[in-house]
Design an enzyme around this catalytic site. Structure first.
Site, mmCIF file in Angstrom:
data_model
loop_
_atom_site.group_PDB
_atom_site.id
_atom_site.type_symbol
_atom_site.label_atom_id
_atom_site.label_comp_id
_atom_site.label_asym_id
_atom_site.label_seq_id
_atom_site.Cartn_x
_atom_site.Cartn_y
_atom_site.Cartn_z
ATOM 1 N N THR A 131 0.809 -1.209 0.000
ATOM 2 C CA THR A 131 0.000 0.000 0.000
ATOM 3 C C THR A 131 0.848 1.267 0.000
ATOM 4 O O THR A 131 1.997 1.248 0.479
ATOM 5 C CB THR A 131 -0.910 -0.020 1.254
ATOM 6 O OG1 THR A 131 -1.479 1.261 1.445
ATOM 7 C CG2 THR A 131 -0.120 -0.351 2.513
ATOM 8 N N ASP A 132 0.243 2.366 -0.452
ATOM 9 C CA ASP A 132 0.936 3.659 -0.369
ATOM 10 C C ASP A 132 1.022 4.155 1.077
ATOM 11 O O ASP A 132 1.779 5.081 1.388
ATOM 12 C CB ASP A 132 0.241 4.711 -1.256
ATOM 13 C CG ASP A 132 -1.234 4.951 -0.921
ATOM 14 O OD1 ASP A 132 -1.758 4.311 0.018
ATOM 15 O OD2 ASP A 132 -1.866 5.786 -1.597
ATOM 16 N N GLU A 133 0.225 3.540 1.969
ATOM 17 C CA GLU A 133 0.167 4.044 3.347
ATOM 18 C C GLU A 133 1.482 3.838 4.103
ATOM 19 O O GLU A 133 1.703 4.458 5.149
ATOM 20 C CB GLU A 133 -1.008 3.402 4.089
ATOM 21 C CG GLU A 133 -2.312 3.685 3.371
ATOM 22 C CD GLU A 133 -3.565 3.352 4.156
ATOM 23 O OE1 GLU A 133 -3.527 3.349 5.392
ATOM 24 O OE2 GLU A 133 -4.596 3.086 3.501
ATOM 25 N N TYR A 156 -1.874 -0.666 10.980
ATOM 26 C CA TYR A 156 -2.006 -1.315 9.667
ATOM 27 C C TYR A 156 -0.813 -0.982 8.784
ATOM 28 O O TYR A 156 -0.123 -1.868 8.278
ATOM 29 C CB TYR A 156 -3.317 -0.887 8.976
ATOM 30 C CG TYR A 156 -3.322 -1.180 7.484
ATOM 31 C CD1 TYR A 156 -3.307 -2.490 7.010
ATOM 32 C CD2 TYR A 156 -3.325 -0.139 6.545
ATOM 33 C CE1 TYR A 156 -3.285 -2.760 5.640
ATOM 34 C CE2 TYR A 156 -3.317 -0.403 5.175
ATOM 35 C CZ TYR A 156 -3.297 -1.713 4.728
ATOM 36 O OH TYR A 156 -3.275 -1.982 3.374
ATOM 37 N N LYS A 160 2.259 -3.352 7.293
ATOM 38 C CA LYS A 160 2.548 -3.526 5.863
ATOM 39 C C LYS A 160 3.988 -3.091 5.564
ATOM 40 O O LYS A 160 4.686 -3.713 4.753
ATOM 41 C CB LYS A 160 1.562 -2.724 5.007
ATOM 42 C CG LYS A 160 0.142 -3.238 5.010
ATOM 43 C CD LYS A 160 -0.034 -4.632 4.448
ATOM 44 C CE LYS A 160 0.198 -4.712 2.969
ATOM 45 N NZ LYS A 160 -0.150 -6.071 2.438
HETATM 46 P P1 NAD Z 1 -9.491 -7.535 2.235
HETATM 47 O O1 NAD Z 1 -9.499 -7.244 3.696
HETATM 48 O O2 NAD Z 1 -10.697 -7.284 1.431
HETATM 49 O O3 NAD Z 1 -9.096 -9.076 2.003
HETATM 50 C C1 NAD Z 1 -8.068 -9.701 2.699
HETATM 51 C C2 NAD Z 1 -8.205 -11.198 2.499
HETATM 52 O O4 NAD Z 1 -7.089 -11.845 3.160
HETATM 53 C C3 NAD Z 1 -9.477 -11.784 3.094
HETATM 54 O O5 NAD Z 1 -10.069 -12.679 2.162
HETATM 55 C C4 NAD Z 1 -9.001 -12.531 4.336
HETATM 56 O O6 NAD Z 1 -9.800 -13.650 4.665
HETATM 57 C C5 NAD Z 1 -7.590 -12.934 3.914
HETATM 58 N N1 NAD Z 1 -6.690 -13.147 5.068
HETATM 59 C C6 NAD Z 1 -6.440 -12.304 6.099
HETATM 60 N N2 NAD Z 1 -5.570 -12.859 6.955
HETATM 61 C C7 NAD Z 1 -5.237 -14.071 6.432
HETATM 62 C C8 NAD Z 1 -4.381 -15.114 6.851
HETATM 63 N N3 NAD Z 1 -3.683 -15.042 7.992
HETATM 64 N N4 NAD Z 1 -4.258 -16.209 6.066
HETATM 65 C C9 NAD Z 1 -4.977 -16.318 4.904
HETATM 66 N N5 NAD Z 1 -5.814 -15.373 4.482
HETATM 67 C C10 NAD Z 1 -5.951 -14.257 5.234
HETATM 68 O O7 NAD Z 1 -8.243 -6.743 1.663
HETATM 69 P P2 NAD Z 1 -8.034 -6.065 0.233
HETATM 70 O O8 NAD Z 1 -8.588 -4.698 0.270
HETATM 71 O O9 NAD Z 1 -8.461 -7.024 -0.809
HETATM 72 O O10 NAD Z 1 -6.450 -5.932 0.219
HETATM 73 C C11 NAD Z 1 -5.629 -6.983 -0.304
HETATM 74 C C12 NAD Z 1 -4.173 -6.574 -0.223
HETATM 75 O O11 NAD Z 1 -3.977 -5.363 -0.945
HETATM 76 C C13 NAD Z 1 -3.705 -6.288 1.216
HETATM 77 O O12 NAD Z 1 -2.408 -6.792 1.340
HETATM 78 C C14 NAD Z 1 -3.715 -4.768 1.308
HETATM 79 O O13 NAD Z 1 -2.750 -4.314 2.222
HETATM 80 C C15 NAD Z 1 -3.362 -4.383 -0.118
HETATM 81 N N6 NAD Z 1 -3.868 -3.070 -0.567
HETATM 82 C C16 NAD Z 1 -5.181 -2.741 -0.430
HETATM 83 C C17 NAD Z 1 -5.644 -1.511 -0.904
HETATM 84 C C18 NAD Z 1 -7.107 -1.127 -0.809
HETATM 85 O O14 NAD Z 1 -7.455 0.014 -1.143
HETATM 86 N N7 NAD Z 1 -7.996 -2.006 -0.392
HETATM 87 C C19 NAD Z 1 -4.757 -0.615 -1.504
HETATM 88 C C20 NAD Z 1 -3.406 -0.991 -1.633
HETATM 89 C C21 NAD Z 1 -2.977 -2.221 -1.167
HETATM 90 P P1 TYD Z 2 -10.686 3.863 4.180
HETATM 91 O O1 TYD Z 2 -11.637 3.414 3.138
HETATM 92 O O2 TYD Z 2 -10.799 3.272 5.550
HETATM 93 O O3 TYD Z 2 -9.222 3.685 3.573
HETATM 94 P P2 TYD Z 2 -7.793 4.181 4.169
HETATM 95 O O4 TYD Z 2 -7.951 4.574 5.571
HETATM 96 O O5 TYD Z 2 -6.980 2.928 4.041
HETATM 97 O O6 TYD Z 2 -7.353 5.287 3.268
HETATM 98 O O7 TYD Z 2 -10.828 5.440 4.327
HETATM 99 C C1 TYD Z 2 -10.625 6.320 3.233
HETATM 100 C C2 TYD Z 2 -10.735 7.725 3.761
HETATM 101 O O8 TYD Z 2 -12.087 7.968 4.187
HETATM 102 C C3 TYD Z 2 -9.864 8.004 4.981
HETATM 103 O O9 TYD Z 2 -9.377 9.334 4.905
HETATM 104 C C4 TYD Z 2 -10.823 7.862 6.160
HETATM 105 C C5 TYD Z 2 -12.157 8.311 5.580
HETATM 106 N N1 TYD Z 2 -13.369 7.655 6.120
HETATM 107 C C6 TYD Z 2 -14.454 8.445 6.535
HETATM 108 O O10 TYD Z 2 -14.412 9.689 6.479
HETATM 109 N N2 TYD Z 2 -15.571 7.803 7.001
HETATM 110 C C7 TYD Z 2 -15.655 6.451 7.088
HETATM 111 O O11 TYD Z 2 -16.705 5.921 7.548
HETATM 112 C C8 TYD Z 2 -14.543 5.654 6.649
HETATM 113 C C9 TYD Z 2 -14.588 4.159 6.726
HETATM 114 C C10 TYD Z 2 -13.419 6.308 6.160
#
Ligand code: NAD
Ligand code: TYD
Length: 352
Positions: A131-133, A156, A160
């Site tokens: 992630t960019d975070e 989180y 990461k």
């Molecule tokens: P998500 O929470 O929707 O899905 C995570 C999945 O991992 C779930 O299916 C969960 O059951 C599985 N999981 C968790 N712990 C596990 C374990 N110990 N063993 C096996 N499976 C396990 O997450 P997402 O949004 O799909 O994100 C996927 C990846 O992408 C993550 O690594 C996250 O850090 C990264 N990412 C997400 C975003 C975003 O905007 N959602 C952006 C950049 C990077």
């Molecule tokens: P989120 O979807 O939790 O992603 P991340 O924290 O990983 O960027 O949140 C996106 C942005 O929206 C973040 O600045 C927090 C804000 N946010 C709200 O304002 N209200 C909400 O209910 C949630 C879940 C997030």
């Protein structure tokens, strides 16, 4: 790449990635999806895939920290490639209870790396999705590049960041063939409705309050999930081993503007919704502690080396996403069962 292990394939991005790989690329091998099925993992997100691609998709319920279960998967399916998505992914949950983040994101990645190292003679690639975070917060200007120093703010992002460092160290120390991608905020179908966009869509549909943290002026760089999937696949095929690639949408938006756009589109798309505009549902609530102000990605390296660029604009992507949530009420109902309502209630109480 013949047998790809996708970890966390029942989550939001993992399930989109599996569909993308089977539906839209020339990949001809097998995908083995290992997922622990936490609250965020849903087998329904891949309903019909096994039947549509006989012999090419296999699901195994497994925890990536469970070395013997994972070793069994490696052996049974002759894994040669890993695309590692599995993680705890929600910042607010990491603030309330970081334990699972340390376990799955750090220990889990470490165990997978050890397994990969033990079969490194057969391993084509270990791709780590991040992630960019990890870079922390930007001020009002500038972009994150691959050389921006890590400065994570939440448990989180710290977990990461630790996993990224571990993956990189296995390249430097053991020569493991790795690539890493750091991506901005994703949105699209199958996203669990605790994250900003799906939560706002569903609350707007149901005319519930739309909780915006602080003043809603925090900025995120949004990318449609399929564009993230295509970027990951591009890196897996063409990325240089040992390298990190930023992925972004060139789409910076303030949270409040995203929420207002969702409100206006739901007003337009939901037939028969007369009366008050949904923008009136916005409720400014207590801010997230350590809330990063702004994220924005410079993905010039990926563009220069591979030609990748996002296909969707925010306008096209958000419309598709809202339409998907309107048409997939069963999926929504299913993922909201279990402990979802308890979590939302707890969130509501904490933010009063
Ligand atoms: P998500 O929470 O929707 O899905 C995570 C999945 O991992 C779930 O299916 C969960 O059951 C599985 N999981 C968790 N712990 C596990 C374990 N110990 N063993 C096996 N499976 C396990 O997450 P997402 O949004 O799909 O994100 C996927 C990846 O992408 C993550 O690594 C996250 O850090 C990264 N990412 C997400 C975003 C975003 O905007 N959602 C952006 C950049 C990077
Ligand atoms: P989120 O979807 O939790 O992603 P991340 O924290 O990983 O960027 O949140 C996106 C942005 O929206 C973040 O600045 C927090 C804000 N946010 C709200 O304002 N209200 C909400 O209910 C949630 C879940 C997030």
């Amino acid at each position: 790449m013949k047998n790809i292990l996708v970890t966390g394939g029942c989550g939001f991005i993992g399930s989109n990635f599996i569909r993308y790989l089977l539906d839209e690329t020339n990949f001809e091998g097998r995908i083995i999806n290992a997922d622990k099925l936490t609250y965020a993992g849903n087998v329904e997100s891949l309903a019909g895939i096994g039947e549509a691609f006989p012999g090419r998709y296999h699901f195994v319920k497994a925890d990536i920290c469970d070395l013997s279960a994972m070793a069994g998967i490696f052996e049974t399916y002759e894994i040669d490639t890993i695309c590692h998505f599995a993680a705890e992914s929600h910042v607010d949950r990491s603030i309330m209870k970081p334990d699972a983040f340390i376990y799955s994101n750090i220990v889990g990645t470490f165990r997978l790396l050890e397994l990969a190292r033990s079969c490194s003679n057969k391993l084509v690639l270990f791709h780590h999705v991040s992630t960019d975070e990890v870079f922390g917060s930007l001020g009002e200007t500038g972009l994150f590049t691959e050389s921006t120093p890590y400065n994570p703010s939440s448990p989180y992002s710290a977990s990461k960041a630790a996993s990224d460092h571990l993956v990189r160290s296995y390249f430097t120390t053991y020569g493991l063939p790795v690539t890493i991608s750091n991506c901005s905020n994703n949105y699209g179908p199958y996203q669990f409705p605790e994250k900003l966009i799906p939560l706002m869509i569903l609350n707007a549909i149901e005319k519930k309050p739309l909780p915006v943290y602080g003043e809603g002026t925090n900025i995120r760089d949004w990318l449609y999930v399929k564009d993230h999937c295509s970027a990951v696949w591009t890196i897996m095929k063409n990325g240089r081993r040992g390298e990190t690639y930023n992925i972004g949408g060139e789409c910076e938006k303030r949270n409040i503007d995203v929420v207002r756009m969702v409100c206006d589109l739901v007003d337009e798309m939901l037939p028969g919704s007369k009366g008050k505009p949904r923008r009136d549902l916005v409720a400014f609530v207590k801010d997230r502690p350590g809330h990063d102000l702004r994220y924005a990605m410079d993905f010039g390296k990926l563009k220069r080396e591979t030609g990748w660029a996002p296909a969707e604009t925010f306008e096209t992507g958000i419309e598709k996403t809202i339409k998907w949530y309107l048409e997939n009420g069963m999926w929504v109902k299913r993922v909201r069962s279990g402990e979802y309502m308890n979590w939302m209630k707890q969130q509501y109480e904490n933010r009063q």
